[in-house]
Design a protein around this motif. Structure first.
Motif, PDB file in Angstrom:
ATOM      1  N   ILE A   1       1.189  -1.344   0.291  1.00  0.00           N
ATOM      2  CA  ILE A   1       0.557  -0.096   0.158  1.00  0.00           C
ATOM      3  C   ILE A   1       0.781   1.300   0.199  1.00  0.00           C
ATOM      4  O   ILE A   1       0.363   2.116  -0.888  1.00  0.00           O
ATOM      5  CB  ILE A   1      -0.909   0.129   1.578  1.00  0.00           C
ATOM      6  CG1 ILE A   1      -1.804  -1.175   0.883  1.00  0.00           C
ATOM      7  CG2 ILE A   1      -1.523   1.455   1.408  1.00  0.00           C
ATOM      8  CD1 ILE A   1      -2.481  -1.170   2.208  1.00  0.00           C
ATOM      9  N   LEU A   2       1.694   1.395   0.682  1.00  0.00           N
ATOM     10  CA  LEU A   2       2.960   2.373   0.745  1.00  0.00           C
ATOM     11  C   LEU A   2       3.376   2.329  -0.264  1.00  0.00           C
ATOM     12  O   LEU A   2       3.946   3.573  -0.118  1.00  0.00           O
ATOM     13  CB  LEU A   2       3.867   2.089   2.548  1.00  0.00           C
ATOM     14  CG  LEU A   2       2.843   2.539   3.818  1.00  0.00           C
ATOM     15  CD1 LEU A   2       3.704   2.023   4.390  1.00  0.00           C
ATOM     16  CD2 LEU A   2       2.179   3.645   3.350  1.00  0.00           C
ATOM     17  N   GLU A   3       3.406   1.454  -1.203  1.00  0.00           N
ATOM     18  CA  GLU A   3       3.821   2.029  -2.693  1.00  0.00           C
ATOM     19  C   GLU A   3       3.382   3.216  -3.507  1.00  0.00           C
ATOM     20  O   GLU A   3       4.869   3.996  -4.090  1.00  0.00           O
ATOM     21  CB  GLU A   3       4.318   0.306  -3.545  1.00  0.00           C
ATOM     22  CG  GLU A   3       5.293  -0.683  -2.619  1.00  0.00           C
ATOM     23  CD  GLU A   3       5.110  -1.437  -3.676  1.00  0.00           C
ATOM     24  OE1 GLU A   3       4.427  -1.722  -4.683  1.00  0.00           O
ATOM     25  OE2 GLU A   3       5.759  -2.175  -3.539  1.00  0.00           O
ATOM     26  N   ASP A   4       2.842   3.202  -3.042  1.00  0.00           N
ATOM     27  CA  ASP A   4       2.141   4.722  -3.513  1.00  0.00           C
ATOM     28  C   ASP A   4       2.259   5.763  -3.083  1.00  0.00           C
ATOM     29  O   ASP A   4       1.305   5.880  -1.716  1.00  0.00           O
ATOM     30  CB  ASP A   4       0.553   4.173  -3.696  1.00  0.00           C
ATOM     31  CG  ASP A   4      -0.732   5.284  -4.317  1.00  0.00           C
ATOM     32  OD1 ASP A   4       0.016   6.201  -4.190  1.00  0.00           O
ATOM     33  OD2 ASP A   4      -1.717   6.086  -4.387  1.00  0.00           O
ATOM     34  N   PRO A   5       2.496   6.809  -3.806  1.00  0.00           N
ATOM     35  CA  PRO A   5       3.199   8.098  -3.055  1.00  0.00           C
ATOM     36  C   PRO A   5       2.122   8.478  -3.089  1.00  0.00           C
ATOM     37  O   PRO A   5       2.043   9.992  -1.328  1.00  0.00           O
ATOM     38  CB  PRO A   5       4.486   8.670  -4.033  1.00  0.00           C
ATOM     39  CG  PRO A   5       3.669   8.006  -5.395  1.00  0.00           C
ATOM     40  CD  PRO A   5       3.278   6.580  -5.256  1.00  0.00           C
ATOM     41  N   ARG A   6       1.066   9.228  -3.335  1.00  0.00           N
ATOM     42  CA  ARG A   6       0.054   9.874  -2.897  1.00  0.00           C
ATOM     43  C   ARG A   6      -0.641   9.509  -1.065  1.00  0.00           C
ATOM     44  O   ARG A   6      -1.006  10.087  -0.781  1.00  0.00           O
ATOM     45  CB  ARG A   6      -1.211   9.852  -4.241  1.00  0.00           C
ATOM     46  CG  ARG A   6      -0.716  10.257  -5.117  1.00  0.00           C
ATOM     47  CD  ARG A   6      -1.900   9.879  -6.327  1.00  0.00           C
ATOM     48  NE  ARG A   6      -2.088   8.664  -6.048  1.00  0.00           N
ATOM     49  CZ  ARG A   6      -2.528   8.062  -6.421  1.00  0.00           C
ATOM     50  NH1 ARG A   6      -3.713   8.527  -8.018  1.00  0.00           N
ATOM     51  NH2 ARG A   6      -2.473   6.494  -7.029  1.00  0.00           N
ATOM     52  N   TYR A   7      -0.306   8.116  -1.531  1.00  0.00           N
ATOM     53  CA  TYR A   7      -1.359   6.960  -0.045  1.00  0.00           C
ATOM     54  C   TYR A   7      -0.165   7.204   0.882  1.00  0.00           C
ATOM     55  O   TYR A   7      -0.976   8.426   2.126  1.00  0.00           O
ATOM     56  CB  TYR A   7      -1.410   6.126  -0.468  1.00  0.00           C
ATOM     57  CG  TYR A   7      -2.026   5.755   1.181  1.00  0.00           C
ATOM     58  CD1 TYR A   7      -3.095   5.435   0.873  1.00  0.00           C
ATOM     59  CD2 TYR A   7      -1.227   4.983   2.075  1.00  0.00           C
ATOM     60  CE1 TYR A   7      -3.576   5.188   2.417  1.00  0.00           C
ATOM     61  CE2 TYR A   7      -1.732   4.164   3.276  1.00  0.00           C
ATOM     62  CZ  TYR A   7      -3.244   4.798   3.842  1.00  0.00           C
ATOM     63  OH  TYR A   7      -3.888   3.954   4.814  1.00  0.00           O
ATOM     64  N   ARG A   8       0.713   7.658   0.750  1.00  0.00           N
ATOM     65  CA  ARG A   8       2.034   8.000   2.016  1.00  0.00           C
ATOM     66  C   ARG A   8       1.796   9.685   2.325  1.00  0.00           C
ATOM     67  O   ARG A   8       1.790   9.665   3.573  1.00  0.00           O
ATOM     68  CB  ARG A   8       3.044   7.668   1.187  1.00  0.00           C
ATOM     69  CG  ARG A   8       3.973   6.222   1.699  1.00  0.00           C
ATOM     70  CD  ARG A   8       5.405   6.189   1.293  1.00  0.00           C
ATOM     71  NE  ARG A   8       6.104   6.941   0.027  1.00  0.00           N
ATOM     72  CZ  ARG A   8       6.329   6.642  -1.353  1.00  0.00           C
ATOM     73  NH1 ARG A   8       5.976   5.490  -1.464  1.00  0.00           N
ATOM     74  NH2 ARG A   8       6.246   7.423  -2.051  1.00  0.00           N
ATOM     75  N   GLU A   9       2.128  10.698   1.152  1.00  0.00           N
ATOM     76  CA  GLU A   9       1.922  11.514   1.616  1.00  0.00           C
ATOM     77  C   GLU A   9       0.449  12.328   2.217  1.00  0.00           C
ATOM     78  O   GLU A   9       0.072  13.189   2.951  1.00  0.00           O
ATOM     79  CB  GLU A   9       1.944  12.635   0.564  1.00  0.00           C
ATOM     80  CG  GLU A   9       3.096  12.666  -0.057  1.00  0.00           C
ATOM     81  CD  GLU A   9       4.294  12.758   0.884  1.00  0.00           C
ATOM     82  OE1 GLU A   9       4.183  13.849   1.394  1.00  0.00           O
ATOM     83  OE2 GLU A   9       5.352  12.466   0.768  1.00  0.00           O
TER      84      GLU A   9
END
Length: 114
Positions: free
Chosen positions: A82-90
């Motif tokens: 899931i955390l591979e998605d930079p938008r989700y991390r931000e």
């Protein structure tokens, strides 16, 4: 993935994004994600490399109850994906900052961000 309610919490300078609650009132897994670099956690932990390693990246926070370590490890792999998605991390980081601001604004609360 077990069905249930998934909630996010933050604790000690880390976000704990997945606390799955299934049928039982207690969480079945508690995972943490420390997004800062190793040096940040070395400074935060007063040079303690063990603490810094524990807090960096996705992991199972030391001393947290885990119902089933195999499930916890499997959920940790899901969280890493899931955390591979930079938008989700931000988005997680923005929500963490918003939580800190809210807590700091509450009266009669001795809160100092890490």
């Amino acid at each position: 993935m077990p069905r249930g309610t998934w909630v996010a919490r933050h604790h000690g300078g880390r976000i704990v994004p997945l606390l799955p609650k299934v049928v039982e009132p207690k969480p079945v897994a508690i995972l943490g994600w420390g997004w800062e670099d190793l040096q940040f956690y070395l400074d935060w932990g007063h040079g303690d490399g063990t603490i810094a390693e524990e807090l960096t990246g996705v992991g199972i926070p030391l001393g947290t109850p885990q119902k089933d370590m195999r499930l916890s490890r499997a959920l940790m792999e899901v969280l890493e994906q899931i955390l591979e998605d930079p938008r989700y991390r931000e988005r997680i980081k923005r929500h963490y900052a918003m939580d800190l601001e809210l807590l700091a604004s509450l009266e009669n609360l001795a809160f100092v961000p890490a």
